[in-house]
Design a protein around this motif. Structure first.
Motif, PDB file in Angstrom:
ATOM      1  N   ILE A 146       0.820  -1.205   0.000  1.00  0.00           N
ATOM      2  CA  ILE A 146       0.000   0.000   0.000  1.00  0.00           C
ATOM      3  C   ILE A 146       0.859   1.261   0.000  1.00  0.00           C
ATOM      4  O   ILE A 146       0.458   2.298  -0.552  1.00  0.00           O
ATOM      5  N   ALA A 147       2.043   1.183   0.588  1.00  0.00           N
ATOM      6  CA  ALA A 147       2.907   2.365   0.735  1.00  0.00           C
ATOM      7  C   ALA A 147       3.167   3.070  -0.593  1.00  0.00           C
ATOM      8  O   ALA A 147       3.352   4.297  -0.624  1.00  0.00           O
ATOM      9  N   GLY A 148       3.175   2.314  -1.686  1.00  0.00           N
ATOM     10  CA  GLY A 148       3.459   2.915  -2.984  1.00  0.00           C
ATOM     11  C   GLY A 148       2.245   3.310  -3.792  1.00  0.00           C
ATOM     12  O   GLY A 148       2.372   3.834  -4.896  1.00  0.00           O
ATOM     13  N   ILE A 149       1.043   3.101  -3.234  1.00  0.00           N
ATOM     14  CA  ILE A 149      -0.176   3.378  -3.984  1.00  0.00           C
ATOM     15  C   ILE A 149      -0.514   4.862  -4.031  1.00  0.00           C
ATOM     16  O   ILE A 149      -0.982   5.377  -5.043  1.00  0.00           O
ATOM     17  N   HIS A 150      -0.274   5.557  -2.917  1.00  0.00           N
ATOM     18  CA  HIS A 150      -0.606   6.982  -2.816  1.00  0.00           C
ATOM     19  C   HIS A 150       0.332   7.602  -1.775  1.00  0.00           C
ATOM     20  O   HIS A 150       0.683   6.939  -0.789  1.00  0.00           O
ATOM     21  N   PRO A 151       0.747   8.866  -1.977  1.00  0.00           N
ATOM     22  CA  PRO A 151       1.681   9.505  -1.023  1.00  0.00           C
ATOM     23  C   PRO A 151       1.221   9.480   0.433  1.00  0.00           C
ATOM     24  O   PRO A 151       2.053   9.416   1.339  1.00  0.00           O
ATOM     25  N   VAL A 152      -0.085   9.510   0.671  1.00  0.00           N
ATOM     26  CA  VAL A 152      -0.571   9.525   2.044  1.00  0.00           C
ATOM     27  C   VAL A 152      -0.232   8.227   2.780  1.00  0.00           C
ATOM     28  O   VAL A 152      -0.189   8.189   4.011  1.00  0.00           O
ATOM     29  N   PHE A 153       0.050   7.161   2.022  1.00  0.00           N
ATOM     30  CA  PHE A 153       0.370   5.863   2.622  1.00  0.00           C
ATOM     31  C   PHE A 153       1.877   5.600   2.734  1.00  0.00           C
ATOM     32  O   PHE A 153       2.277   4.557   3.244  1.00  0.00           O
ATOM     33  N   ARG A 154       2.712   6.522   2.266  1.00  0.00           N
ATOM     34  CA  ARG A 154       4.132   6.206   2.132  1.00  0.00           C
ATOM     35  C   ARG A 154       4.821   5.843   3.458  1.00  0.00           C
ATOM     36  O   ARG A 154       5.761   5.041   3.471  1.00  0.00           O
ATOM     37  N   ASP A 155       4.361   6.415   4.567  1.00  0.00           N
ATOM     38  CA  ASP A 155       5.003   6.132   5.853  1.00  0.00           C
ATOM     39  C   ASP A 155       4.650   4.762   6.415  1.00  0.00           C
ATOM     40  O   ASP A 155       5.138   4.376   7.484  1.00  0.00           O
ATOM     41  N   LEU A 156       3.821   4.003   5.708  1.00  0.00           N
ATOM     42  CA  LEU A 156       3.532   2.633   6.139  1.00  0.00           C
ATOM     43  C   LEU A 156       4.760   1.749   5.964  1.00  0.00           C
ATOM     44  O   LEU A 156       4.926   0.754   6.677  1.00  0.00           O
ATOM     45  N   GLU A 157       5.625   2.117   5.021  1.00  0.00           N
ATOM     46  CA  GLU A 157       6.811   1.295   4.753  1.00  0.00           C
ATOM     47  C   GLU A 157       7.736   1.233   5.969  1.00  0.00           C
ATOM     48  O   GLU A 157       8.053   0.135   6.447  1.00  0.00           O
ATOM     49  N   PRO A 158       8.155   2.373   6.564  1.00  0.00           N
ATOM     50  CA  PRO A 158       8.980   2.274   7.774  1.00  0.00           C
ATOM     51  C   PRO A 158       8.218   1.707   8.972  1.00  0.00           C
ATOM     52  O   PRO A 158       8.805   1.043   9.829  1.00  0.00           O
ATOM     53  N   ILE A 159       6.901   1.960   9.035  1.00  0.00           N
ATOM     54  CA  ILE A 159       6.102   1.426  10.142  1.00  0.00           C
ATOM     55  C   ILE A 159       6.140  -0.100  10.141  1.00  0.00           C
ATOM     56  O   ILE A 159       6.172  -0.736  11.198  1.00  0.00           O
ATOM     57  N   SER A 160       6.146  -0.705   8.955  1.00  0.00           N
ATOM     58  CA  SER A 160       6.120  -2.169   8.869  1.00  0.00           C
ATOM     59  C   SER A 160       7.365  -2.799   9.486  1.00  0.00           C
ATOM     60  O   SER A 160       7.361  -3.983   9.809  1.00  0.00           O
ATOM     61  N   ARG A 161       8.429  -1.998   9.665  1.00  0.00           N
ATOM     62  CA  ARG A 161       9.661  -2.524  10.267  1.00  0.00           C
ATOM     63  C   ARG A 161       9.875  -2.021  11.693  1.00  0.00           C
ATOM     64  O   ARG A 161      10.869  -2.370  12.324  1.00  0.00           O
ATOM     65  N   GLN A 162       8.952  -1.192  12.186  1.00  0.00           N
ATOM     66  CA  GLN A 162       9.088  -0.601  13.505  1.00  0.00           C
ATOM     67  C   GLN A 162       8.861  -1.655  14.586  1.00  0.00           C
ATOM     68  O   GLN A 162       7.866  -2.366  14.575  1.00  0.00           O
ATOM     69  N   LYS A 163       9.787  -1.746  15.520  1.00  0.00           N
ATOM     70  CA  LYS A 163       9.696  -2.760  16.562  1.00  0.00           C
ATOM     71  C   LYS A 163       8.986  -2.263  17.822  1.00  0.00           C
ATOM     72  O   LYS A 163       8.509  -3.052  18.622  1.00  0.00           O
ATOM     73  N   LYS A 164       8.927  -0.950  18.015  1.00  0.00           N
ATOM     74  CA  LYS A 164       8.279  -0.414  19.212  1.00  0.00           C
ATOM     75  C   LYS A 164       6.799  -0.197  18.938  1.00  0.00           C
ATOM     76  O   LYS A 164       6.423   0.648  18.130  1.00  0.00           O
ATOM     77  N   SER A 165       5.953  -0.937  19.638  1.00  0.00           N
ATOM     78  CA  SER A 165       4.517  -0.891  19.399  1.00  0.00           C
ATOM     79  C   SER A 165       3.951   0.505  19.602  1.00  0.00           C
ATOM     80  O   SER A 165       3.147   0.984  18.807  1.00  0.00           O
ATOM     81  N   GLU A 166       4.382   1.191  20.648  1.00  0.00           N
ATOM     82  CA  GLU A 166       3.834   2.511  20.952  1.00  0.00           C
ATOM     83  C   GLU A 166       4.154   3.508  19.841  1.00  0.00           C
ATOM     84  O   GLU A 166       3.301   4.274  19.394  1.00  0.00           O
ATOM     85  N   THR A 167       5.411   3.499  19.378  1.00  0.00           N
ATOM     86  CA  THR A 167       5.829   4.409  18.309  1.00  0.00           C
ATOM     87  C   THR A 167       5.072   4.124  17.020  1.00  0.00           C
ATOM     88  O   THR A 167       4.593   5.040  16.344  1.00  0.00           O
ATOM     89  N   ALA A 168       4.977   2.860  16.657  1.00  0.00           N
ATOM     90  CA  ALA A 168       4.287   2.472  15.430  1.00  0.00           C
ATOM     91  C   ALA A 168       2.803   2.835  15.486  1.00  0.00           C
ATOM     92  O   ALA A 168       2.229   3.302  14.501  1.00  0.00           O
ATOM     93  N   THR A 169       2.184   2.625  16.636  1.00  0.00           N
ATOM     94  CA  THR A 169       0.764   2.937  16.786  1.00  0.00           C
ATOM     95  C   THR A 169       0.529   4.427  16.656  1.00  0.00           C
ATOM     96  O   THR A 169      -0.410   4.866  15.982  1.00  0.00           O
TER      97      THR A 169
END
Length: 239
Positions: free
Chosen positions: A116-139
């Protein structure tokens, strides 16, 4: 209710809200709208609007809609529509977010985030989130993305919102019917998880370490419908 002036506590506001909910339920109402100003006046409170507003946020369940948010988030004009009976929202959460499914499909959701990260600019930050290990930060970041999506939906679908507060955007979108009930409830779920003033999801089925699993599950329900209906793209002009 006698005036307690400065001695009122959050529990006083909570108890009065329960009384209001019970009375409305007995009348057969399917929902009730309450403003902070009305509740504050009912309790004859004195300078307790901040506490009163936070009590209204505390009582939110999935399916409740914030209809108006004052500047700063607290104030007499805060208006929330609560679904009745009050068990409705909790039961909805349990039915949509069944624990074993939420936890077992985590890797699949992270893979979909990358797509989804590449479908529209509003979704681009999903890419780093998918690798985020801290639940609070990712949420927290997922909630920020959801707010941005809500803003774009309002912009491109020409939905009028009084301000860009998350609750106001969610309420405005909900009143238009552009989202299915499931997608709207999912949007509400992400909003409530990200709202530090809102009711905490019961730990019996949403443990702190798994908050991101639930948030990402709800987000994907919402995001997939946004993509399918092209709600964040400019409408194409007719030929």
């Amino acid at each position: 209710m006698t005036e307690k002036s400065g001695n009122l506590t959050a529990a006083d506001f909570h108890h009065e809200l329960y009384r209001i909910f019970d009375a409305a339920t007995e009348r057969g109402a399917s929902h009730i709208e309450i403003t902070a100003g009305e509740l504050h006046k009912t309790l004859k409170a004195s300078n307790r609007l901040s506490m009163c507003s936070n009590a209204l946020y505390d009582m939110q369940n999935i399916g409740d809609v914030i209809l108006s948010v004052p500047s700063g988030g607290v104030g007499s004009s805060l208006l929330i529509r609560y679904a009745l009976p009050r068990e409705k929202g909790l039961n909805l959460e349990l039915s949509i977010y069944e624990r074993s499914i939420v936890l077992s499909e985590y890797e699949m959701r992270m893979k979909r985030f990358l797509e989804i990260a590449g479908i529209h600019p509003v979704f681009r930050d999903l890419e780093p989130i998918s690798r985020q290990k801290k639940s609070e930060t990712a949420t927290r970041k997922l909630c920020e993305i959801t707010v941005n999506i809500a803003e774009l939906i309002c912009k491109h679908q020409k939905i009028r919102a009084d301000n860009t507060k998350f609750g106001t955007l969610s309420g405005a979108i909900g009143r238009t019917g552009v989202l299915s009930d499931d997608a709207l409830y999912a949007l509400d779920f992400v909003r409530i998880i990200g709202n530090t003033n809102a009711r905490r999801i019961p730990d019996t089925y949403l443990l702190t370490t798994n908050v991101f699993s639930y948030a990402s599950h709800a987000f994907l329900i919402f995001a997939e419908e946004v993509i399918e209906k092209r709600l964040v793209w400019k409408k194409e002009k007719a030929e």
